[in-house]
Design a protein around this motif. Structure first.
Motif, PDB file in Angstrom:
ATOM      1  N   SER A  76      -2.038   9.321   7.551  1.00 18.17           N
ATOM      2  CA  SER A  76      -3.086   9.006   8.531  1.00 18.17           C
ATOM      3  C   SER A  76      -3.826  10.278   8.945  1.00 18.17           C
ATOM      4  O   SER A  76      -4.861  10.209   9.585  1.00 18.17           O
ATOM      5  CB  SER A  76      -2.498   8.283   9.737  1.00 18.17           C
ATOM      6  N   TYR A  87       7.119  -1.220   2.319  1.00 13.53           N
ATOM      7  CA  TYR A  87       7.023  -1.488   3.757  1.00 13.53           C
ATOM      8  C   TYR A  87       5.578  -1.276   4.234  1.00 13.53           C
ATOM      9  O   TYR A  87       5.030  -2.078   4.991  1.00 13.53           O
ATOM     10  CB  TYR A  87       7.983  -0.553   4.506  1.00 13.53           C
ATOM     11  N   ILE A  88       4.960  -0.215   3.740  1.00  7.51           N
ATOM     12  CA  ILE A  88       3.591   0.124   4.166  1.00  7.51           C
ATOM     13  C   ILE A  88       2.583  -0.920   3.672  1.00  7.51           C
ATOM     14  O   ILE A  88       1.732  -1.376   4.436  1.00  7.51           O
ATOM     15  CB  ILE A  88       3.242   1.555   3.703  1.00  7.51           C
ATOM     16  N   GLY A 101       2.180  -4.028   5.705  1.00  8.91           N
ATOM     17  CA  GLY A 101       1.670  -4.003   7.078  1.00  8.91           C
ATOM     18  C   GLY A 101       0.379  -3.232   7.278  1.00  8.91           C
ATOM     19  O   GLY A 101      -0.156  -3.223   8.386  1.00  8.91           O
ATOM     20  N   SER A 102      -0.117  -2.549   6.263  1.00  2.44           N
ATOM     21  CA  SER A 102      -1.351  -1.785   6.461  1.00  2.44           C
ATOM     22  C   SER A 102      -2.327  -2.054   5.314  1.00  2.44           C
ATOM     23  O   SER A 102      -2.116  -1.614   4.189  1.00  2.44           O
ATOM     24  CB  SER A 102      -1.048  -0.276   6.551  1.00  2.44           C
ATOM     25  N   ARG A 127       2.012   3.060   8.410  1.00  2.71           N
ATOM     26  CA  ARG A 127       2.665   2.013   9.194  1.00  2.71           C
ATOM     27  C   ARG A 127       3.938   2.634   9.758  1.00  2.71           C
ATOM     28  O   ARG A 127       4.809   3.078   8.998  1.00  2.71           O
ATOM     29  CB  ARG A 127       3.022   0.813   8.302  1.00  2.71           C
ATOM     30  N   ASP A 131      13.094  -2.134  12.390  1.00  4.51           N
ATOM     31  CA  ASP A 131      12.601  -2.068  11.006  1.00  4.51           C
ATOM     32  C   ASP A 131      13.300  -0.953  10.218  1.00  4.51           C
ATOM     33  O   ASP A 131      13.596  -1.110   9.034  1.00  4.51           O
ATOM     34  CB  ASP A 131      11.082  -1.841  10.973  1.00  4.51           C
TER      35      ASP A 131
END
Ligand SMILES: [Fe+2]
Length: 391
Positions: free
Chosen positions: A202, A287-288, A291-292, A369, A375
């Motif tokens: 990010s 995982y990323i 969710g993103s 994320r 999690d």
């Protein structure tokens, strides 16, 4: 304001010849006993002799250098007062060299204070830093990060300051040709992980994205070759370039969740850095992408750039994750925590510590994320069993 820092980089065949051009009277070499034993200092000291630069060796660096070692190196460098500090070795030696030149400038500081909170200005005092890697992994030669270990509290310290970006990095393939396959594999996984995490960070920008993207493609292409045939000079050269670009893009943006979770595993179970972060990379990418949307697009971009054009963004991202798993298998890296030989009961016993360590990593925070406790626990359990992330 944003900025991008980078060393002068001499690379390719005969890159060590650059040593004939440096100015100064004395160099302080920071390395480890293994590098000395392998004869890897000789090509460097021969060049320094030819240039009439005197040198002294500090060879006490251990894996994940301790605060005590750095203190010792700080005292030795203070007595010698060199113009150059030269780190020769893997990430540990180069990181130690960075810490030691900072202590040369500020001998009154404790090693744990070597951070952005202090000014060092060692160049104003006529001191310069050089890094010569003997592995292709952390890219420490083109990064200002310093990882030390606090052996009393059994924790890793992420230190460093942009000031300590090396002045010169020399990437000469003669320094990595003898790297054994296991080290090639462990460190090579770090290259892939750093490059991908820097690209999707990010804190990433269009300037950090370029080297990150190219480093990923080079590493996917050349790591299996360097692993299978250590004498493959082209593969060794491109892995050196990829490692440097991974470090460069990562320190100018930030790494991510695979580093956050990998550090937790490595910190508790004492495993090589690259192996731990590489192990978590497929799980954290899964995982990323769950969710993103923004990160999913970026991961698909990497996949396409690496020739994995599987259709939709999601399909491309999944193809990249699958490629990382196949590559890990090809170079005999573990795909799950269980394959690392860690007992399940022991894993569960350490769960709270694993989660807390991962939560406290800045790198976890800069992932696209960011997981919470629940999690993370789940992710650690899935990674133990080798189960794809479905949440
Ligand atoms: Fe790394």
């Amino acid at each position: 304001m944003e900025n991008f820092s980078c060393p002068f980089i001499a690379y390719g065949d005969n890159a060590l010849d650059y040593l004939a051009q440096i100015k100064g009277k004395k160099a302080f070499i920071v390395t480890d006993k293994n590098i000395v034993k392998l004869g890897l200092l000789k090509p460097v000291t021969d060049k320094l002799n030819a240039t009439n630069i005197k040198w002294e060796i500090f060879d006490e660096v251990e894996a994940e250098p301790s605060l005590d070692t750095i203190k010792k190196g700080g005292i030795a460098v203070g007595k010698y007062q060199p113009d150059w500090v030269i780190g020769i070795g893997g990430g540990s030696c180069m990181d130690a060299a960075k810490a030691i030149i900072l202590l040369l400038a500020r001998p009154e500081l404790e090693p744990e204070a070597l951070s952005v909170l202090e000014d060092f200005n060692f160049r104003d005092k006529g001191k310069k830093l050089m890094a010569i890697p003997t592995t292709s992994g952390t890219g420490s030669e083109a990064s200002w990060a310093i990882v030390l270990s606090d052996t009393k509290d059994n924790r890793k310290l992420g230190l460093g300051t942009p000031e300590v970006m090396p002045d010169v990095a020399i990437l000469d393939p003669v320094m990595v040709m003898g790297m054994p396959p296991q080290v090639t594999a462990d460190t090579g996984m770090d290259v892939i992980c750093q490059a991908i995490e820097a690209y999707i960070s990010s804190w990433g920008t269009s300037i950090t994205a370029g080297p990150a993207l190219i480093a990923t493609r080079l590493a996917l292409q050349y790591l299996p070759r360097a692993y299978k045939d250590g004498k493959d000079v082209d593969a060794r050269k491109e892995m050196m370039n990829a490692a440097m670009m991974g470090g460069l893009s990562g320190c100018n943006s930030m790494f991510g969740l695979a580093h956050g979770t990998g550090h937790a595993l490595g910190g508790i179970f004492h495993m090589p850095h690259g192996r731990t972060v590489g192990l978590f990379l497929p799980y954290t990418l899964e995982y990323i992408i769950n969710g993103s949307e923004e990160a999913l697009v970026k991961i698909a971009e990497i996949a396409r750039y690496c020739g994995l054009n599987a259709g939709s963004d999601k399909e491309c991202a999944k193809a990249l994750i699958a490629r990382i798993r196949t590559l890990a298998k090809e170079i005999k890296q573990p795909l799950s925590v269980k394959e690392c030989g860690i007992d399940k009961a022991q894993w569960e016993k350490e769960m709270e510590g694993l989660v807390n360590r991962a939560l406290n990593e800045v790198m976890t925070m800069t992932a696209p994320r960011v997981p919470g406790t629940e999690d993370l626990e789940k992710l650690f359990r899935y990674a133990y069993d080798g189960k794809s992330i479905d949440f």
